[in-house]
Scaffold this motif. Sequence first.
Motif, mmCIF file in Angstrom:
data_model
loop_
_atom_site.group_PDB
_atom_site.id
_atom_site.type_symbol
_atom_site.label_atom_id
_atom_site.label_comp_id
_atom_site.label_asym_id
_atom_site.label_seq_id
_atom_site.Cartn_x
_atom_site.Cartn_y
_atom_site.Cartn_z
ATOM 1 N N SER A 54 -3.035 -26.284 2.865
ATOM 2 C CA SER A 54 -1.936 -25.485 2.539
ATOM 3 C C SER A 54 -1.906 -24.103 3.452
ATOM 4 O O SER A 54 -1.096 -23.753 3.901
ATOM 5 N N ASN A 55 -3.211 -23.636 3.680
ATOM 6 C CA ASN A 55 -3.184 -22.517 4.480
ATOM 7 C C ASN A 55 -2.530 -22.613 5.851
ATOM 8 O O ASN A 55 -2.179 -21.888 6.377
ATOM 9 N N CYS A 56 -3.083 -23.829 6.278
ATOM 10 C CA CYS A 56 -2.784 -24.304 7.890
ATOM 11 C C CYS A 56 -1.186 -24.545 7.623
ATOM 12 O O CYS A 56 -0.303 -24.171 8.719
ATOM 13 N N TRP A 57 -0.793 -25.201 6.422
ATOM 14 C CA TRP A 57 0.722 -25.276 6.450
ATOM 15 C C TRP A 57 1.724 -24.175 6.595
ATOM 16 O O TRP A 57 2.464 -24.023 7.138
ATOM 17 N N ILE A 58 1.101 -23.175 5.785
ATOM 18 C CA ILE A 58 1.880 -21.896 5.445
ATOM 19 C C ILE A 58 1.872 -21.233 7.027
ATOM 20 O O ILE A 58 2.834 -20.576 7.331
ATOM 21 N N GLN B 166 -10.727 -16.903 3.454
ATOM 22 C CA GLN B 166 -10.832 -15.387 3.397
ATOM 23 C C GLN B 166 -9.910 -14.820 4.819
ATOM 24 O O GLN B 166 -8.784 -13.932 4.739
ATOM 25 N N MET B 167 -9.994 -15.583 5.758
ATOM 26 C CA MET B 167 -9.390 -15.308 6.925
ATOM 27 C C MET B 167 -7.861 -15.380 6.889
ATOM 28 O O MET B 167 -7.221 -14.689 7.107
ATOM 29 N N ALA B 168 -7.627 -16.557 6.332
ATOM 30 C CA ALA B 168 -6.030 -17.050 6.233
ATOM 31 C C ALA B 168 -5.399 -16.227 5.065
ATOM 32 O O ALA B 168 -4.415 -15.671 5.233
ATOM 33 N N TRP B 169 -6.159 -15.965 4.005
ATOM 34 C CA TRP B 169 -5.642 -14.733 3.163
ATOM 35 C C TRP B 169 -5.163 -13.349 3.500
ATOM 36 O O TRP B 169 -4.101 -13.027 3.475
#
Length: 541
Positions: free
Chosen positions: A3-7, A80-83
């Motif tokens: 989901s992180n990658c998708w967002i 953590q990096m994605a957030w």
Amino acid sequence: MTSNCWIINHCLGHRTCQRTTPALPNGRLGTEDSLREQLETVLPQLLECKLQIQDSSARQQPLEVDSCREALASARSCQQMAWKFLTSNGIDLSHVVPTKFAEEMLPHPAAFGPPSGPSLAESISAEVFPPVMRLLSYNLFLRAPAPQFTHNNEDDRKDERLCRFVEHLARYDLICLQEVFGAFSQRREWLIHVAQRFGLKDSHRSSTNVRPRFIVDGGLLILSRLPIVYKSQLTFDPGMHLDRFSAKGALYAKVQCGPKGPFLHVCTTHLQSTYSEDSAPFAQATRHKQLQSLVHFLKEQTNDHISDNGAFVRRWPLLLCGTLNFNGRRGLMDGGHSAEYRAVLQLLKEQLGEVRDLLFDVAGCHPVTYADTRLTGSQEVPVERVLTNASVYKSNTLKRQCLDYMFFFPYQPHGESTHEPVVPATCQIQKFAVDRSQDVGAPVTQLSDHYGVEGSLAIIESPACLTAERPEQRSRITDSQGYKLASVSGEETATAQPDGQVQLDSGGDGVAEEAARQEAAAEVEAAADEVEAVADAEPTP
């Protein structure tokens, strides 16, 4: 992770989101590309780690802790990096949540938050409550032993098919099976015993205490990796043709999806079959009566919340699946809605609220789940010839049917937070085809005469669920239709029948047959050495 990658992709590349989210500062594209590459590398490692944990648990082998620790550490760092990337750019996640059926949305973006950095032991124990619940509904076609004249074919290869099916158990968190009969056979007990070795430790099955009204049980079975906090079952009135000998009905289970919630109501059922074109109108009328009993039963079982006016209503989502035996397809080559499907959907909406047909919503049509065919040149030939009655392929009404479904009834907040705790993600046909180039000498081309329906749900624990106390199951009372229900705990089960009879039984078997069940369980335990390594040997259940 996905989901992180998708967002990240969605926010930078999708025009709609560019209109609703602030422009990213100069120089951020390089950061995004680097982060996306890391996510795409970490995700396969994390999935492989999960498979290793499940496989080691199933085979009772030691776990490769070092590789799991490295994968989890990388995953926490990337999350953590994605957030930080998303929040530092003021991206409103509520506007970029993908469609509920997109594969990329697992786990759901609303579940993201600052990483807490759990230890390896805590992460492994969290497998009990996975963020993504993998589901299967499958008519396994394990009929009870019966005289030859009742068979559709010469030999349906039950033992061989069952031994191959158990190799798939580790892939799922919740399995709802039909036509797995417990009468006159130990196959069902053997399957439950093997499933426990694969981590599916909780189960619920049709009662075999059905005589003299019926000859065999309803053939339903639920296997769950997650705790079942309450279970009950419904028995329909006798059906038509061969169905009248079986105590067809429904199994209900309330499944706990997190340490303190959310919960999911689960029901699997098997309705009246259509045996011929001439009997189709009568079979349809019987199914309609069964559905009316079913929705009334489900309203009573799933009403787990008290509304402002003091009435009991459903709050947690409901999953209804199984072989409902009405053909959703309009025609042989037309996957649009049939008239009976529209009538069933209308009944479900009126009685149980908003409903989503997960398989139709993903596929855009009703795919074939029974008596499939294919074209070879100008000729139409059956896909499966061993298990399916050959006469079915001679009828344009009975072949190429969609008989198996997954219906999802969403969360109903009733004035509370609108946060959805369980979100449908994927749904597709699982054919369970046998690759006879690898499985040399396999007697069948697929494991059943039906295809399975496979899906997944994203579990999103809200702050309210994390702090809430585990609710107690409310007591059931006799209603106007004569369903007598009782609250139970542990392994006891409430059985509801249209005639008002009540049965509390342990693990789904009748009290009168408990001694026989224990004796059968002892026999199964004595054969444990033969089934210890299912992948390495094929014991006869």
